[in-house]
Design a protein around this motif. Structure first.
Motif, PDB file in Angstrom:
ATOM      1  N   GLY A 144       0.778  -1.227   0.000  1.00  0.00           N
ATOM      2  CA  GLY A 144       0.000   0.000   0.000  1.00  0.00           C
ATOM      3  C   GLY A 144       0.811   1.278   0.000  1.00  0.00           C
ATOM      4  O   GLY A 144       0.238   2.371  -0.063  1.00  0.00           O
ATOM      5  N   SER A 145       2.139   1.182   0.055  1.00  0.00           N
ATOM      6  CA  SER A 145       2.957   2.397   0.103  1.00  0.00           C
ATOM      7  C   SER A 145       2.911   3.124  -1.235  1.00  0.00           C
ATOM      8  O   SER A 145       2.812   2.513  -2.299  1.00  0.00           O
ATOM      9  CB  SER A 145       4.405   2.062   0.470  1.00  0.00           C
ATOM     10  OG  SER A 145       5.011   1.251  -0.520  1.00  0.00           O
ATOM     11  N   ALA A 146       2.996   4.452  -1.150  1.00  0.00           N
ATOM     12  CA  ALA A 146       2.848   5.245  -2.366  1.00  0.00           C
ATOM     13  C   ALA A 146       3.773   6.452  -2.375  1.00  0.00           C
ATOM     14  O   ALA A 146       4.013   7.071  -1.332  1.00  0.00           O
ATOM     15  CB  ALA A 146       1.399   5.727  -2.497  1.00  0.00           C
ATOM     16  N   MET A 147       4.279   6.755  -3.550  1.00  0.00           N
ATOM     17  CA  MET A 147       4.852   8.071  -3.801  1.00  0.00           C
ATOM     18  C   MET A 147       3.680   8.977  -4.168  1.00  0.00           C
ATOM     19  O   MET A 147       2.669   8.515  -4.717  1.00  0.00           O
ATOM     20  CB  MET A 147       5.884   8.007  -4.928  1.00  0.00           C
ATOM     21  CG  MET A 147       7.074   7.122  -4.587  1.00  0.00           C
ATOM     22  SD  MET A 147       8.411   7.196  -5.821  1.00  0.00           S
ATOM     23  CE  MET A 147       7.676   6.214  -7.141  1.00  0.00           C
ATOM     24  N   ILE A 148       3.799  10.254  -3.856  1.00  0.00           N
ATOM     25  CA  ILE A 148       2.692  11.186  -4.052  1.00  0.00           C
ATOM     26  C   ILE A 148       3.070  12.198  -5.124  1.00  0.00           C
ATOM     27  O   ILE A 148       3.987  13.001  -4.944  1.00  0.00           O
ATOM     28  CB  ILE A 148       2.344  11.892  -2.723  1.00  0.00           C
ATOM     29  CG1 ILE A 148       1.947  10.847  -1.670  1.00  0.00           C
ATOM     30  CG2 ILE A 148       1.227  12.907  -2.933  1.00  0.00           C
ATOM     31  CD1 ILE A 148       1.884  11.392  -0.253  1.00  0.00           C
ATOM     32  N   LEU A 149       2.382  12.109  -6.260  1.00  0.00           N
ATOM     33  CA  LEU A 149       2.630  13.017  -7.375  1.00  0.00           C
ATOM     34  C   LEU A 149       1.651  14.182  -7.281  1.00  0.00           C
ATOM     35  O   LEU A 149       0.438  13.980  -7.245  1.00  0.00           O
ATOM     36  CB  LEU A 149       2.460  12.293  -8.705  1.00  0.00           C
ATOM     37  CG  LEU A 149       2.640  13.143  -9.975  1.00  0.00           C
ATOM     38  CD1 LEU A 149       4.057  13.692 -10.073  1.00  0.00           C
ATOM     39  CD2 LEU A 149       2.280  12.344 -11.226  1.00  0.00           C
ATOM     40  N   MET A 150       2.206  15.400  -7.228  1.00  0.00           N
ATOM     41  CA  MET A 150       1.390  16.614  -7.129  1.00  0.00           C
ATOM     42  C   MET A 150       1.656  17.491  -8.346  1.00  0.00           C
ATOM     43  O   MET A 150       2.812  17.727  -8.708  1.00  0.00           O
ATOM     44  CB  MET A 150       1.744  17.364  -5.835  1.00  0.00           C
ATOM     45  CG  MET A 150       1.462  16.573  -4.558  1.00  0.00           C
ATOM     46  SD  MET A 150       2.436  17.153  -3.135  1.00  0.00           S
ATOM     47  CE  MET A 150       4.061  16.471  -3.535  1.00  0.00           C
ATOM     48  N   GLU A 151       0.584  17.968  -8.954  1.00  0.00           N
ATOM     49  CA  GLU A 151       0.702  18.820 -10.134  1.00  0.00           C
ATOM     50  C   GLU A 151       0.013  20.155  -9.867  1.00  0.00           C
ATOM     51  O   GLU A 151      -1.147  20.199  -9.446  1.00  0.00           O
ATOM     52  CB  GLU A 151       0.081  18.126 -11.348  1.00  0.00           C
ATOM     53  CG  GLU A 151       0.744  16.785 -11.677  1.00  0.00           C
ATOM     54  CD  GLU A 151       0.109  16.101 -12.874  1.00  0.00           C
ATOM     55  OE1 GLU A 151       0.163  16.685 -13.984  1.00  0.00           O
ATOM     56  OE2 GLU A 151      -0.451  15.010 -12.703  1.00  0.00           O
ATOM     57  N   TYR A 152       0.763  21.243 -10.111  1.00  0.00           N
ATOM     58  CA  TYR A 152       0.215  22.575  -9.839  1.00  0.00           C
ATOM     59  C   TYR A 152       0.835  23.572 -10.807  1.00  0.00           C
ATOM     60  O   TYR A 152       2.066  23.635 -10.931  1.00  0.00           O
ATOM     61  CB  TYR A 152       0.518  22.976  -8.392  1.00  0.00           C
ATOM     62  CG  TYR A 152      -0.095  24.287  -7.955  1.00  0.00           C
ATOM     63  CD1 TYR A 152      -1.459  24.387  -7.721  1.00  0.00           C
ATOM     64  CD2 TYR A 152       0.694  25.412  -7.784  1.00  0.00           C
ATOM     65  CE1 TYR A 152      -2.031  25.588  -7.312  1.00  0.00           C
ATOM     66  CE2 TYR A 152       0.138  26.624  -7.374  1.00  0.00           C
ATOM     67  CZ  TYR A 152      -1.220  26.701  -7.148  1.00  0.00           C
ATOM     68  OH  TYR A 152      -1.783  27.893  -6.742  1.00  0.00           O
ATOM     69  N   GLU A 153      -0.019  24.287 -11.517  1.00  0.00           N
ATOM     70  CA  GLU A 153       0.419  25.293 -12.492  1.00  0.00           C
ATOM     71  C   GLU A 153       1.438  24.723 -13.475  1.00  0.00           C
ATOM     72  O   GLU A 153       2.442  25.346 -13.811  1.00  0.00           O
ATOM     73  CB  GLU A 153       0.981  26.529 -11.774  1.00  0.00           C
ATOM     74  CG  GLU A 153      -0.068  27.281 -10.964  1.00  0.00           C
ATOM     75  CD  GLU A 153       0.449  28.564 -10.351  1.00  0.00           C
ATOM     76  OE1 GLU A 153       1.688  28.764 -10.321  1.00  0.00           O
ATOM     77  OE2 GLU A 153      -0.376  29.378  -9.895  1.00  0.00           O
ATOM     78  N   GLY A 154       1.181  23.501 -13.934  1.00  0.00           N
ATOM     79  CA  GLY A 154       1.996  22.875 -14.964  1.00  0.00           C
ATOM     80  C   GLY A 154       3.294  22.250 -14.485  1.00  0.00           C
ATOM     81  O   GLY A 154       4.062  21.721 -15.302  1.00  0.00           O
ATOM     82  N   ILE A 155       3.557  22.264 -13.170  1.00  0.00           N
ATOM     83  CA  ILE A 155       4.787  21.699 -12.613  1.00  0.00           C
ATOM     84  C   ILE A 155       4.436  20.455 -11.806  1.00  0.00           C
ATOM     85  O   ILE A 155       3.455  20.432 -11.065  1.00  0.00           O
ATOM     86  CB  ILE A 155       5.523  22.727 -11.714  1.00  0.00           C
ATOM     87  CG1 ILE A 155       5.874  23.977 -12.513  1.00  0.00           C
ATOM     88  CG2 ILE A 155       6.781  22.101 -11.117  1.00  0.00           C
ATOM     89  CD1 ILE A 155       6.810  23.751 -13.670  1.00  0.00           C
ATOM     90  N   ARG A 156       5.267  19.420 -11.963  1.00  0.00           N
ATOM     91  CA  ARG A 156       5.040  18.144 -11.280  1.00  0.00           C
ATOM     92  C   ARG A 156       6.062  17.973 -10.147  1.00  0.00           C
ATOM     93  O   ARG A 156       7.272  18.057 -10.375  1.00  0.00           O
ATOM     94  CB  ARG A 156       5.171  16.985 -12.277  1.00  0.00           C
ATOM     95  CG  ARG A 156       4.031  16.956 -13.292  1.00  0.00           C
ATOM     96  CD  ARG A 156       4.420  16.214 -14.558  1.00  0.00           C
ATOM     97  NE  ARG A 156       4.707  14.802 -14.342  1.00  0.00           N
ATOM     98  CZ  ARG A 156       3.804  13.823 -14.443  1.00  0.00           C
ATOM     99  NH1 ARG A 156       2.530  14.107 -14.737  1.00  0.00           N
ATOM    100  NH2 ARG A 156       4.147  12.565 -14.265  1.00  0.00           N
ATOM    101  N   TYR A 157       5.535  17.738  -8.950  1.00  0.00           N
ATOM    102  CA  TYR A 157       6.351  17.519  -7.754  1.00  0.00           C
ATOM    103  C   TYR A 157       6.082  16.102  -7.271  1.00  0.00           C
ATOM    104  O   TYR A 157       4.931  15.729  -7.032  1.00  0.00           O
ATOM    105  CB  TYR A 157       5.972  18.507  -6.648  1.00  0.00           C
ATOM    106  CG  TYR A 157       6.047  19.975  -7.028  1.00  0.00           C
ATOM    107  CD1 TYR A 157       7.146  20.760  -6.667  1.00  0.00           C
ATOM    108  CD2 TYR A 157       5.010  20.587  -7.729  1.00  0.00           C
ATOM    109  CE1 TYR A 157       7.209  22.110  -6.996  1.00  0.00           C
ATOM    110  CE2 TYR A 157       5.062  21.936  -8.074  1.00  0.00           C
ATOM    111  CZ  TYR A 157       6.159  22.694  -7.709  1.00  0.00           C
ATOM    112  OH  TYR A 157       6.203  24.025  -8.035  1.00  0.00           O
TER     113      TYR A 157
END
Length: 313
Positions: free
Chosen positions: A97-110
């Protein structure tokens, strides 16, 4: 444009001010996005918890009615929006169940890794890679001198003795991985599991993981059988039984200092080592790396002329 303050380290945890949520908070918050269920990443009591189903099951077992307010369960790669930030979970390979967390904001991916590992593990989803502009990586073992040996080779060390073994391991993730490895590579061993670990094992089976053979610890069984028994215990029990007789003491960990005074040194780690971190950076292809959960200084020095590395903590 990359926002330098998109994720900031606070005493409460890693805070995304643009989305008003925390990643793996250390204190109770309104919005918590949880990478996995280990206690240093997932506390109880958050008002809204975003995580995978397995993570929620582990948290609800550990914290019972204090696990959290409302759980928002998300499948891997399912996209959801939290206060304007688009988020998805990517398999991290650390525990079930472990996950990396992909966040997208104003066209940038963190991409926040949480804890992750690259080694194969039959008891959890394998790591997957996505590209991101910023990689926020754990650096627990970010040391060029650290190399984790293959777990399949390490577990064979248990076959070097017929004596009974007290095997210390973390109850969630490491325990289940060791049971699976011993069933595959140590067929003569009879595996006894401490009662506190058993609920986590059962959740793994509930989620479709084949654990192989094991049984609940029975003192009489251990006492009446003097060879090939392995008693899996959590760290606190392992430490409290430091005078246990007629057993070989073994603790499964990637930390060298925790191997002191153990008759067999079992280097089985669920984290990325130095080469794994470099490989992950190569796969994600970020223009910036932000480090967390460890010392990122050596990583910063390694990429001094080729990549921006910022130490979050």
């Amino acid at each position: 444009m990359i926002l330098d303050d998109f994720i900031v380290a606070t005493k409460t945890g890693l805070f995304c001010r643009y989305g008003d949520f925390y990643l793996d908070p250390k204190e109770i918050v309104k919005y918590a996005v949880i990478s996995h269920a280990h206690g240093d990443h997932a506390i109880g009591g958050n008002l809204n918890v975003y995580c995978t189903e397995a993570t929620a099951l582990f948290m609800k077992h550990r914290y019972k009615k204090f696990a959290g307010g409302e759980f928002h369960l998300k499948a891997y790669e399912e996209t959801f929006v939290l206060n304007g930030v688009k988020i998805s979970f990517i398999p991290a390979g650390h525990i079930l169940g472990s996950a990396m967390i992909l966040m997208e904001y104003e066209g940038i991916r963190y991409l926040y890794t949480g804890d992750y590992k690259l080694q194969p593990d039959d008891t959890c989803e394998p790591i997957e890679y996505v590209t991101a502009d910023v990689l926020i990586t754990e650096t627990t073992f970010a040391d060029p001198n650290t190399r984790h040996p293959a777990a399949e080779e390490e577990i064979l060390k248990l076959n070097s003795t017929q004596s009974n073994i007290m095997l210390g391991a973390y109850a969630l993730g490491k325990c289940q991985r060791l049971i699976s490895l011993m069933n595959k590579y140590c067929p003569e061993k009879r595996i006894l599991v401490h009662h506190s670990m058993m609920p986590f094992v059962k959740i793994y089976e509930q989620k479709g993981i084949d654990m192989g053979k094991y049984e609940m610890y029975d003192r009489k069984v251990m006492k009446n059988n003097h060879t090939h028994m392995v008693y899996l215990v959590p760290p606190m029990v392992f430490r409290s039984y430091f005078r246990a007789i007629n057993v070989i003491r073994v603790f499964a960990t990637g930390w060298k200092h925790l191997q002191n005074n153990n008759e067999i040194q079992l280097y089985v780690s669920d984290h990325a080592d130095w080469e794994d971190i470099l490989y992950t950076i190569g796969q994600v292809k970020p223009t910036q790396v932000w480090t967390n959960h460890g010392d990122g200084v050596q990583l910063k020095n390694h990429y001094e002329k080729s990549l921006v590395v910022k130490l979050l903590t």
